[in-house]
Design a protein around this motif. Structure first.
Motif, mmCIF file in Angstrom:
data_model
loop_
_atom_site.group_PDB
_atom_site.id
_atom_site.type_symbol
_atom_site.label_atom_id
_atom_site.label_comp_id
_atom_site.label_asym_id
_atom_site.label_seq_id
_atom_site.Cartn_x
_atom_site.Cartn_y
_atom_site.Cartn_z
ATOM 1 N N LEU A 59 0.809 -1.205 0.000
ATOM 2 C CA LEU A 59 0.000 0.000 0.000
ATOM 3 C C LEU A 59 0.848 1.262 0.000
ATOM 4 O O LEU A 59 0.330 2.364 0.045
ATOM 5 C CB LEU A 59 -0.923 0.011 1.225
ATOM 6 N N ILE A 60 2.157 1.127 -0.043
ATOM 7 C CA ILE A 60 3.037 2.287 -0.088
ATOM 8 C C ILE A 60 3.881 2.198 -1.351
ATOM 9 O O ILE A 60 4.714 1.326 -1.488
ATOM 10 C CB ILE A 60 3.948 2.358 1.149
ATOM 11 N N ASP A 61 3.622 3.096 -2.278
ATOM 12 C CA ASP A 61 4.327 3.070 -3.553
ATOM 13 C C ASP A 61 4.499 4.508 -4.017
ATOM 14 O O ASP A 61 3.515 5.235 -4.160
ATOM 15 C CB ASP A 61 3.511 2.276 -4.588
ATOM 16 N N PRO A 62 5.718 4.956 -4.232
ATOM 17 C CA PRO A 62 5.941 6.354 -4.621
ATOM 18 C C PRO A 62 5.267 6.733 -5.940
ATOM 19 O O PRO A 62 5.061 7.902 -6.208
ATOM 20 C CB PRO A 62 7.472 6.447 -4.743
ATOM 21 N N LYS A 63 4.900 5.732 -6.747
ATOM 22 C CA LYS A 63 4.279 6.040 -8.033
ATOM 23 C C LYS A 63 2.762 6.130 -7.956
ATOM 24 O O LYS A 63 2.110 6.487 -8.920
ATOM 25 C CB LYS A 63 4.685 4.989 -9.073
ATOM 26 N N PRO A 95 2.582 -6.763 -18.587
ATOM 27 C CA PRO A 95 2.937 -5.858 -17.490
ATOM 28 C C PRO A 95 4.166 -6.302 -16.704
ATOM 29 O O PRO A 95 4.396 -7.498 -16.522
ATOM 30 C CB PRO A 95 1.681 -5.872 -16.598
ATOM 31 N N ASN A 96 4.927 -5.303 -16.262
ATOM 32 C CA ASN A 96 6.050 -5.569 -15.361
ATOM 33 C C ASN A 96 5.545 -5.464 -13.917
ATOM 34 O O ASN A 96 4.334 -5.430 -13.681
ATOM 35 C CB ASN A 96 7.193 -4.583 -15.639
ATOM 36 N N ASN A 97 6.468 -5.390 -12.966
ATOM 37 C CA ASN A 97 6.062 -5.333 -11.556
ATOM 38 C C ASN A 97 5.127 -4.161 -11.267
ATOM 39 O O ASN A 97 4.129 -4.296 -10.554
ATOM 40 C CB ASN A 97 7.294 -5.229 -10.653
ATOM 41 N N PHE A 98 5.461 -2.996 -11.824
ATOM 42 C CA PHE A 98 4.639 -1.814 -11.584
ATOM 43 C C PHE A 98 3.263 -1.986 -12.220
ATOM 44 O O PHE A 98 2.228 -1.643 -11.622
ATOM 45 C CB PHE A 98 5.340 -0.575 -12.142
#
Length: 249
Positions: free
Chosen positions: A34-38, A228-231
């Motif tokens: 739940l914490i992602d800079p993007k 899709p990649n990880n993001f």
């Protein structure tokens, strides 16, 4: 001399404390899906609202994912980075209880696919997701025919498991064929609004940095610039999680 030595000790100690504090917080953030800079502020707010509104002790419940190549993680770096694994973690952090994930691979579409899905389910499956676009389009089964198959599947699922929530994923990527597929699936989904949700992941595929780079060795093989990649996987999981908020359960 003593004062200088003392100052050096104090500065060193403070530096170590700051370094430890930074590392603890950094890796705590890294562990939390739940914490992602993007993610945008709006997305954070949505997650916080879901947690406040519906977080509770739900006990153990099952999430069952049905799909093909993308459902099995093409091309997440590890099995923990797939959208199914991420979604399961979102459930745990955002909805409470102990979600148990299971994945069943659909390798080929046929008239028996609906029966195969229903037979693979158990009475513990509270949430299932269905992702068949890649099979329907790449294997030339047909967009409309695949959509009808999804409608048939939802009908059979609810006949056997009336309280199971069904999440149906749209196409990944956008062209004339996927647009046709999405329109057909939406039409089918409109018949089952009470316990089924259409999850639009097509819009995610337009986001920057959600695919590639190609040539990476992943748990599913060598990556390409299509899947899709990880993001990308994280955003798919988030979209599923956000849509789930429409149900109180």
């Amino acid at each position: 001399m003593k004062n200088r030595h003392r100052d050096i000790i104090v500065i060193t100690t403070l530096s170590l404390i700051i370094a430890v504090f930074f590392c603890v917080n950094h890796f705590a953030d890294f562990r939390s899906p739940l914490i992602d800079p993007k993610l945008t502020t709006k997305q954070y707010a949505a997650i916080d609202n879901i947690k406040r509104d519906q977080f509770q002790n739900r006990g153990t419940y099952h999430y069952h994912a049905f799909g093909a190549k993308m459902t099995y993680g093409a091309y997440a770096l590890t099995s923990k980075d797939t959208y199914t694994s991420m979604f399961n973690r979102y459930l745990k952090e955002g909805m409470g209880g102990t979600p148990v994930k299971k994945t069943t691979r659909i390798s080929k579409l046929s008239d028996r696919t609906s029966t195969q899905i229903v037979k693979s389910m158990t009475s513990h499956d509270k949430i299932i997701s269905i992702e068949l676009e890649n099979l329907g389009i790449e294997k030339k089964y047909g967009a409309k025919q695949t959509a009808k198959l999804i409608g048939k599947t939802i009908h059979q699922v609810h006949k056997q498991h009336p309280n199971t929530i069904v999440l149906v994923l749209s196409a990944w990527g956008e062209n004339k064929t996927t647009h046709k597929y999405n329109s057909a699936v939406k039409k089918q989904m409109s018949k089952y609004k009470k316990t089924s949700l259409y999850v639009d992941i097509t819009k995610i595929s337009h986001t920057d940095d959600v695919t590639g780079p190609s040539g990476l060795y992943t748990h599913f093989g060598v990556s390409d610039d299509k899947y899709p990649n990880n993001f990308g996987m994280r955003l798919i999981a988030y979209e599923m999680f956000e849509r789930l908020h429409q149900f109180s359960w």
